[in-house]
Design an enzyme around this catalytic site. Structure first.
Site, short mmCIF file in Angstrom:
data_model
loop_
_atom_site.label_atom_id
_atom_site.label_comp_id
_atom_site.label_asym_id
_atom_site.label_seq_id
_atom_site.Cartn_x
_atom_site.Cartn_y
_atom_site.Cartn_z
N LYS A 126 30.13 49.75 41.60
CA LYS A 126 31.16 50.74 41.94
C LYS A 126 30.52 52.12 41.89
O LYS A 126 29.51 52.32 41.22
CB LYS A 126 32.30 50.68 40.93
CG LYS A 126 33.58 51.32 41.40
CD LYS A 126 34.44 50.36 42.19
CE LYS A 126 35.69 51.03 42.72
NZ LYS A 126 36.67 50.07 43.25
N ASP A 166 37.70 53.29 48.33
CA ASP A 166 38.56 53.16 47.15
C ASP A 166 39.45 54.41 47.19
O ASP A 166 39.58 55.03 48.26
CB ASP A 166 37.72 53.09 45.86
CG ASP A 166 38.56 52.71 44.64
OD1 ASP A 166 38.92 51.54 44.49
OD2 ASP A 166 38.88 53.61 43.82
#
Ligand SMILES: NC(=O)C1=CN([C@@H]2O[C@H](COP(=O)(O)OP(=O)(O)OC[C@H]3O[C@@H](n4cnc5c(N)ncnc54)[C@H](O)[C@@H]3O)[C@@H](O)[C@H]2O)C=CC1
Ligand SMILES: O=C(O)CCC(=O)C(=O)O
Length: 444
Positions: A126, A166
C-alpha cells in the site's frame, strides 16, 4: 505469555504512535490464536508471526511540486511493500491529509490477507501521500502526481509492485501517474491498475469494489437464510466504493437510504438517486449539499449520522474507524441484520465485537471489499496477454470470486469451531495460503 500476546506486545513497542497498525494486527492475530496455538512450536522457531508483521520493505520520500500561485509545496510519499509470498505487491495509493506511515502500514497489512483471499497471485502492499486533491486544480494534481511518480517509479513494475487507486486516487490521478511512469521508465506495461479504458484499463474495475461487496453480501445473507431483496440499507461515504455499492444494492432489490461525505450526510427515504450521486461526485467533484437540488424530499444533515437510521443492512464505505461502539449499539437497537464493510477497517474493534456478540452478521472488509483488488488482478492478466475482456466476462469472474470468498471464510470459521465468525474465517483462510507460501520459500 502466549506467542500471539508476545508478538502483539512487540508490535506496539516497535511501532509506537501507529494505532491503526496496532489495531489491524490485533484484529488479525486475536482471531488466529487457535491456528497459532495448534502450530506454536514451528511458528515460533520460524519467527513466522514476527516476519508477518514486519514489512519486507518501506519507502518514505519527499514530493515537491509547484502550486498555481508559483509556491513550492512539499508532501510526503510512502510505499510499503509488506509481503510478496504469493505474488507481486499489490494495493492502492491513498491521497488524503491524514496519511502517515501507520495508516499505510495498517492498509498494507490488511492487503496481505485480502489479496490471498481472492485466490489470485498477488502479494500485499500500500502507499500514498498526505497530499489533499480536494480543491486543487487539474494542473496542481498533475504536478503532484508527476513528482510522486518520479520517485515511486524506482520501486515498482508490472512484475514487482503494482499500485492502484484508493481514497483520493481515482482515474484522473492514475492517468497522470501512468503517463509519468512511461515517460521516465520507457515501459508501456501494466504497472498500475484502475487505468482508463483507452490505455489498458479493465472494464468493470470502476464498479468492482462496490459490486463485489454486494455479491458477497447477497451470498452471505443467503447462507444465513436471509434475502437482500427488500432490505433497507445505510451506506456511508459517497466515493467510488459507496457509489457502486449503492448502485448494485438497488439493482439487487435493496433500498439504500443514506450516503455521506466528510462533512455531512443525506437521508433519502425514497432511495438514493445514483445518477444524481454520480453527477455530484464523479463529474462535479462537489459536496453532498448539492443532492437536495436533485431530490427535494431528501434531508441533508451536517456531521455524522448514517448509523442512527433504522435499516436492515449497514455498508460502511468511507474510511477507517467510522463506525463506533455507540453506532453499533444504535444499529442493534434498530434491528440491523448485517454489517458488511466496503471500506478498510471502518468498524472499531469494540464495535465489531458488540455486533458479533449481538447476533449481527458481520463481514470484514478484507473479504467484503476484495472485489476491487481482485479485478485489478484481472486487469493485470489482460495487460499481460494484451487483450481486453468484455464487461460481462469480468463481472462474472468478479461474482465468482466473491461467492468463493464468502464460502471459504464460512468454511474456515466452521473448521475451527467458530461458525458464523466471519472475521476469524476470513483471517484464517487468508493466513493459511500466505503461511504455506512463506514456509515453502524458506527464511526470507
Ligand atoms: N477504491 C477501491 O477499489 C477500494 C477502496 N477501498 C476502501 O474503501 C474506502 C473508500 O474508498 P474509495 O471509495 O475508493 O475512496 P474515494 O476517495 O472515492 O471516496 C472516499 C469517501 O469517503 C469519504 N471520507 C473520506 N474520509 C472521510 C472521513 N474522515 N470522514 C467521513 N468520510 C470520509 C469521502 O468523503 C468519500 O465519500 C476506503 O477505506 C478504501 O481504502 C477498499 C477496497 C478497494
Ligand atoms: O486495486 C488494487 O490494487 C488495490 C485496491 C485497494 O487498495 C484495496 O483493496 O484496499
Amino acid at each position: 505469555m502466549s506467542y500471539v500476546d508476545e508478538v502483539l506486545e512487540r508490535v506496539v513497542a516497535k511501532n509506537p504512535a501507529e494505532p491503526e497498525f496496532h489495531q489491524a494486527v490485533k484484529e488479525v492475530l486475536e482471531s488466529l490464536r487457535v491456528v497459532v496455538e495448534a502450530n506454536e512450536e514451528k511458528f515460533r522457531k520460524d519467527a513466522l508471526l514476527e516476519r508477518l508483521v514486519e514489512p519486507e520493505r518501506q519507502f518514505k520520500f519527499r514530493v515537491p511540486w509547484v502550486d498555481d500561485k508559483g509556491q513550492v509545496q512539499v508532501n510526503t510519499g510512502y510505499r510499503v511493500q509488506f509481503n510478496s509470498a504469493i505474488g507481486p505487491y499489490k494495493g492502492g495509493l491513498r491521497l488524503h491529509p491524514s496519511v502517515n506511515l501507520g495508516i499505510i502500514k495498517f492498509l498494507g497489512f490488511e492487503q496481505i490477507f485480502k489479496n490471498s483471499l481472492t485466490g489470485l497471485p498477488i502479494g500485499g502492499g500500500k502507499g500514498g501521500s498526505d497530499f489533499d486533491p480536494k480543491g486543487k486544480s487539474d494542473r496542481e494534481v498533475m504536478a503532484f502526481c508527476q513528482s510522486f511518480m518520479t520517485e515511486l517509479c524506482k520501486y515498482i513494475g508490472a512484475d514487482t509492485d503494482v499500485p492502484a487507486g484508493d481514497i483520493g486516487t481515482g482515474a484522473r490521478e492514475i492517468g497522470y501517474m501512468f503517463g509519468q511512469y512511461k515517460r521516465i521508465r520507457g515501459l508501456y506495461e501494466g504497472v498500475l491498475t484502475g487505468k482508463g479504458l483507452s490505455y489498458g484499463g479493465s472494464l468493470a474495475r470502476t464498479e468492482a469494489t462496490g459490486y463485489g461487496l454486494l455479491y458477497l453480501t447477497e451470498e452471505l445473507l443467503k447462507i444465513n437464510g436471509k434475502d437482500l431483496k427488500g432490505m433497507t440499507a445505510a451506506v456511508s461515504g459517497s466515493g467510488n466504493v459507496a457509489i457502486y455499492a449503492t448502485e448494485k444494492a438497488q439493482q439487487l432489490g435493496a433500498k439504500v437510504v443514506t450516503v455521506s461525505d466528510s462533512t455531512g450526510w443525506v437521508y433519502d427515504p425514497e432511495g438514493i438517486d445514483v445518477a444524481a450521486l454520480k453527477e455530484i461526485k464523479e463529474v462535479n467533484r462537489a459536496r453532498l449539499t448539492e443532492y437536495k437540488k436533485y431530490r427535494p424530499n431528501s434531508e441533508y444533515h451536517e456531521g455524522r449520522g448514517v448509523w442512527s437510521v433504522k435499516v436492515d443492512l449497514a455498508l460502511p464505505c468511507a474510511t477507517q474507524n467510522e463506525l463506533h461502539l455507540e453506532d453499533a449499539k444504535q444499529l442493534v437497537a434498530n434491528g440491523c441484520v448485517a454489517v458488511c464493510e466496503g471500506a478498510n477497517m471502518p468498524t472499531t474493534y469494540e464495535a465489531t465485537q458488540y455486533l458479533q456478540e449481538n447476533g449481527v452478521i458481520f463481514a470484514p472488509g478484507k473479504a467484503a471489499n476484495a472485489g476491487g483488488v481482485a479485478t485489478s488482478a484481472l486487469e493485470m492478466s489482460q495487460n499481460s496477454e494484451r487483450l481486453s475482456w468484455t464487461f460481462e466476462e469480468v463481472d462474472a469472474k468478479l461474482k465468482d470470486i466473491m461467492v468463493n470468498i464468502c464460502h471459504n471464510m464460512d468454511e474456515a470459521a466452521k473448521r475451527y469451531g467458530m461458525e458464523g465468525n466471519y472475521v476469524a474465517g476470513a483471517n484464517i483462510a487468508g493466513f493459511e495460503k500466505v503461511v504455506d507460501a512463506m514456509t515453502a520459500q524458506g527464511i526470507v
